[in-house]
Design a protein around this motif. Sequence first.
Motif, PDB file in Angstrom:
ATOM      1  N   GLN A 153     -19.391 -10.408   6.689  1.00 34.12           N
ATOM      2  CA  GLN A 153     -20.838 -10.590   6.620  1.00 34.12           C
ATOM      3  C   GLN A 153     -21.521  -9.604   5.686  1.00 34.12           C
ATOM      4  OE1 GLN A 153     -19.360  -8.898   9.061  1.00 34.12           O
ATOM      5  NE2 GLN A 153     -20.745  -7.461  10.109  1.00 34.12           N
ATOM      6  N   TYR A 154     -20.771  -8.612   5.189  1.00 28.22           N
ATOM      7  CA  TYR A 154     -21.389  -7.549   4.399  1.00 28.22           C
ATOM      8  C   TYR A 154     -21.738  -7.999   2.978  1.00 28.22           C
ATOM      9  CZ  TYR A 154     -19.508  -4.753   8.218  1.00 28.22           C
ATOM     10  OH  TYR A 154     -19.202  -4.256   9.466  1.00 28.22           O
ATOM     11  N   LYS A 155     -22.948  -7.662   2.554  1.00 27.24           N
ATOM     12  CA  LYS A 155     -23.401  -7.966   1.200  1.00 27.24           C
ATOM     13  C   LYS A 155     -23.260  -6.749   0.284  1.00 27.24           C
ATOM     14  CE  LYS A 155     -24.671 -12.021   2.474  1.00 27.24           C
ATOM     15  NZ  LYS A 155     -23.820 -13.179   2.090  1.00 27.24           N
ATOM     16  N   ILE A 156     -23.112  -5.580   0.865  1.00 27.32           N
ATOM     17  CA  ILE A 156     -23.039  -4.336   0.094  1.00 27.32           C
ATOM     18  C   ILE A 156     -21.838  -3.520   0.580  1.00 27.32           C
ATOM     19  CG2 ILE A 156     -24.211  -2.168  -0.472  1.00 27.32           C
ATOM     20  CD1 ILE A 156     -26.859  -3.636   0.222  1.00 27.32           C
ATOM     21  N   ILE A 157     -21.100  -2.952  -0.364  1.00 30.70           N
ATOM     22  CA  ILE A 157     -20.080  -1.963  -0.015  1.00 30.70           C
ATOM     23  C   ILE A 157     -20.408  -0.682  -0.764  1.00 30.70           C
ATOM     24  CG2 ILE A 157     -17.662  -1.301  -0.250  1.00 30.70           C
ATOM     25  CD1 ILE A 157     -16.811  -4.052   0.368  1.00 30.70           C
ATOM     26  N   LEU A 158     -20.437   0.415  -0.031  1.00 33.53           N
ATOM     27  CA  LEU A 158     -20.730   1.726  -0.618  1.00 33.53           C
ATOM     28  C   LEU A 158     -19.508   2.620  -0.473  1.00 33.53           C
ATOM     29  CD1 LEU A 158     -22.746   3.800  -1.806  1.00 33.53           C
ATOM     30  CD2 LEU A 158     -23.400   4.355   0.565  1.00 33.53           C
ATOM     31  N   PHE A 159     -18.951   3.038  -1.609  1.00 33.49           N
ATOM     32  CA  PHE A 159     -17.832   3.982  -1.627  1.00 33.49           C
ATOM     33  C   PHE A 159     -18.387   5.375  -1.887  1.00 33.49           C
ATOM     34  CE2 PHE A 159     -15.653   0.047  -2.794  1.00 33.49           C
ATOM     35  CZ  PHE A 159     -14.506   0.114  -2.012  1.00 33.49           C
ATOM     36  N   CYS A 160     -18.161   6.295  -0.959  1.00 33.25           N
ATOM     37  CA  CYS A 160     -18.577   7.683  -1.131  1.00 33.25           C
ATOM     38  C   CYS A 160     -17.340   8.568  -1.258  1.00 33.25           C
ATOM     39  CB  CYS A 160     -19.412   8.157   0.063  1.00 33.25           C
ATOM     40  SG  CYS A 160     -21.014   7.360   0.213  1.00 33.25           S
ATOM     41  N   GLY A 161     -17.433   9.608  -2.061  1.00 36.82           N
ATOM     42  CA  GLY A 161     -16.309  10.531  -2.201  1.00 36.82           C
ATOM     43  C   GLY A 161     -16.388  11.314  -3.489  1.00 36.82           C
ATOM     44  N   LYS A 162     -15.680  12.420  -3.536  1.00 37.71           N
ATOM     45  CA  LYS A 162     -15.703  13.280  -4.717  1.00 37.71           C
ATOM     46  C   LYS A 162     -15.012  12.612  -5.897  1.00 37.71           C
ATOM     47  CE  LYS A 162     -15.709  17.530  -1.943  1.00 37.71           C
ATOM     48  NZ  LYS A 162     -14.972  18.780  -1.630  1.00 37.71           N
ATOM     49  N   THR A 163     -15.217  13.176  -7.081  1.00 37.21           N
ATOM     50  CA  THR A 163     -14.594  12.667  -8.303  1.00 37.21           C
ATOM     51  C   THR A 163     -13.072  12.755  -8.214  1.00 37.21           C
ATOM     52  OG1 THR A 163     -16.487  13.396  -9.611  1.00 37.21           O
ATOM     53  CG2 THR A 163     -14.456  12.946 -10.800  1.00 37.21           C
ATOM     54  N   GLY A 164     -12.383  11.691  -8.658  1.00 34.89           N
ATOM     55  CA  GLY A 164     -10.928  11.729  -8.741  1.00 34.89           C
ATOM     56  C   GLY A 164     -10.176  11.324  -7.503  1.00 34.89           C
ATOM     57  N   VAL A 165     -10.882  10.771  -6.500  1.00 36.84           N
ATOM     58  CA  VAL A 165     -10.186  10.395  -5.263  1.00 36.84           C
ATOM     59  C   VAL A 165      -9.819   8.916  -5.210  1.00 36.84           C
ATOM     60  CG1 VAL A 165     -11.143  12.278  -3.895  1.00 36.84           C
ATOM     61  CG2 VAL A 165     -12.401  10.111  -4.065  1.00 36.84           C
ATOM     62  N   GLY A 166     -10.132   8.163  -6.262  1.00 35.84           N
ATOM     63  CA  GLY A 166      -9.648   6.782  -6.320  1.00 35.84           C
ATOM     64  C   GLY A 166     -10.681   5.692  -6.128  1.00 35.84           C
ATOM     65  N   LYS A 167     -11.962   6.035  -6.189  1.00 32.35           N
ATOM     66  CA  LYS A 167     -13.001   5.018  -5.956  1.00 32.35           C
ATOM     67  C   LYS A 167     -12.969   3.927  -7.030  1.00 32.35           C
ATOM     68  CE  LYS A 167     -16.525   7.878  -6.002  1.00 32.35           C
ATOM     69  NZ  LYS A 167     -15.775   9.114  -6.338  1.00 32.35           N
ATOM     70  N   THR A 168     -12.887   4.331  -8.290  1.00 33.92           N
ATOM     71  CA  THR A 168     -12.883   3.353  -9.382  1.00 33.92           C
ATOM     72  C   THR A 168     -11.630   2.481  -9.333  1.00 33.92           C
ATOM     73  OG1 THR A 168     -14.173   4.826 -10.796  1.00 33.92           O
ATOM     74  CG2 THR A 168     -12.962   3.066 -11.883  1.00 33.92           C
ATOM     75  N   PHE A 169     -10.502   3.089  -8.980  1.00 33.21           N
ATOM     76  CA  PHE A 169      -9.241   2.351  -8.861  1.00 33.21           C
ATOM     77  C   PHE A 169      -9.398   1.203  -7.865  1.00 33.21           C
ATOM     78  CE2 PHE A 169      -5.062   1.338  -7.361  1.00 33.21           C
ATOM     79  CZ  PHE A 169      -4.192   1.597  -8.413  1.00 33.21           C
ATOM     80  N   VAL A 170      -9.975   1.514  -6.712  1.00 28.88           N
ATOM     81  CA  VAL A 170     -10.126   0.508  -5.660  1.00 28.88           C
ATOM     82  C   VAL A 170     -11.099  -0.584  -6.084  1.00 28.88           C
ATOM     83  CG1 VAL A 170     -10.834   0.097  -3.281  1.00 28.88           C
ATOM     84  CG2 VAL A 170      -9.544   2.145  -3.848  1.00 28.88           C
ATOM     85  N   THR A 171     -12.186  -0.202  -6.754  1.00 25.16           N
ATOM     86  CA  THR A 171     -13.152  -1.215  -7.184  1.00 25.16           C
ATOM     87  C   THR A 171     -12.536  -2.144  -8.236  1.00 25.16           C
ATOM     88  OG1 THR A 171     -14.124   0.352  -8.785  1.00 25.16           O
ATOM     89  CG2 THR A 171     -15.188   0.159  -6.626  1.00 25.16           C
ATOM     90  N   GLU A 172     -11.638  -1.621  -9.042  1.00 28.40           N
ATOM     91  CA  GLU A 172     -10.931  -2.481 -10.007  1.00 28.40           C
ATOM     92  C   GLU A 172     -10.066  -3.508  -9.270  1.00 28.40           C
ATOM     93  OE1 GLU A 172      -8.807  -1.216 -13.413  1.00 28.40           O
ATOM     94  OE2 GLU A 172     -10.156   0.449 -13.853  1.00 28.40           O
ATOM     95  N   CYS A 173      -9.404  -3.058  -8.208  1.00 27.97           N
ATOM     96  CA  CYS A 173      -8.583  -3.971  -7.410  1.00 27.97           C
ATOM     97  C   CYS A 173      -9.439  -5.090  -6.837  1.00 27.97           C
ATOM     98  CB  CYS A 173      -7.899  -3.221  -6.259  1.00 27.97           C
ATOM     99  SG  CYS A 173      -6.710  -1.970  -6.781  1.00 27.97           S
ATOM    100  N   MET A 174     -10.625  -4.716  -6.367  1.00 26.06           N
ATOM    101  CA  MET A 174     -11.540  -5.709  -5.807  1.00 26.06           C
ATOM    102  C   MET A 174     -12.000  -6.688  -6.885  1.00 26.06           C
ATOM    103  SD  MET A 174     -13.808  -3.155  -3.427  1.00 26.06           S
ATOM    104  CE  MET A 174     -14.918  -4.439  -2.841  1.00 26.06           C
ATOM    105  N   ALA A 175     -12.374  -6.157  -8.037  1.00 26.46           N
ATOM    106  CA  ALA A 175     -12.844  -7.005  -9.134  1.00 26.46           C
ATOM    107  C   ALA A 175     -11.756  -7.993  -9.559  1.00 26.46           C
ATOM    108  CB  ALA A 175     -13.277  -6.151 -10.312  1.00 26.46           C
TER     109      ALA A 175
END
Length: 297
Positions: A153-175
């Motif tokens: 049901q979620y329309k928004i996902i917010l990834f929080c965390g310091k630089t270099g912990v893998g946020k962009t990597f995961v968003t690429e997987c989602m994309a």
Amino acid sequence: MVKGKIIKEAQKEICLRKSNAENIANLYMQKALSCVEYKNLYSQKMSAQIENAKQEVYGNKTKIDITEIDKKLDKVLKQLNIKKELLFPNYVCKKCNDTGYINNKMCSCLKEEINKKLLEKSGFNHKLKSFEDCKLPTNIQNTLKKWCDKESQYKIILFCGKTGVGKTFVTECMANRLINNEQIVYFSSAFNVNQQLLNYRTTFDSSKNEFLEDLLEPDYLFIDDLGTEPIFKNVTIEGIYNIISDSVEKNKYTIISTNLSLDAIEQTYGERIFSRLVNQKTSLLINVENEDLRLKK
């Protein structure tokens, strides 16, 4: 941009494929028809098919058998060293025959071309990562996959965390998964989003809406590194709030990554944006710590 130039560019690419396929087939057909024997047989076949069509309209069951004509045509083609299939367009997409649409709806080939151009515009010059490339905890991976498959049901996902912990990597997987699901995806850094909002605010002719189309038209908007952009008065906060609100209201989706803590988000962007991002009914917060994803309720 998606509604305007990007779609037109993608349609042009698909139409070019169609034109190329038909031109090649036409060249081979003209080569075959340059043979008098083939041309005469082909004319006989066309005349027979027209006559059969007339008889069908009149309700007559008697039809001219063109089997022998086809055999003779095939024999001549073999002598000419032309494969029969070359006389017909070899469309790249067999579902829509390179028209880009099926029953007035976008074919997957057109969506793929749109995504290709959007990814280029987003600055991606490499193959996107996939969930198979990463070692996410099973519960996190399943949650994100279900979200990409619209089983959440979620329309928004917010990834929080310091630089270099893998946020962009995961968003690429989602994309990657979203694109495979034939969704239209657009990536942008918060800095570029901010610049587009500023351009919109400071443009006073009919072209101003083009600055927002990238952000409002895609099915899924990824905003990377929220908090690294400068805050422009009457531009940044108002614009980001409107983007998020518009996305929720139009049943679209927003994925945001940030190095900021929740407290810092509230202090920087105010209560309205903070409330949108942490609303338990519409938003999912994922905290990334030391390359370890943890779901936050």
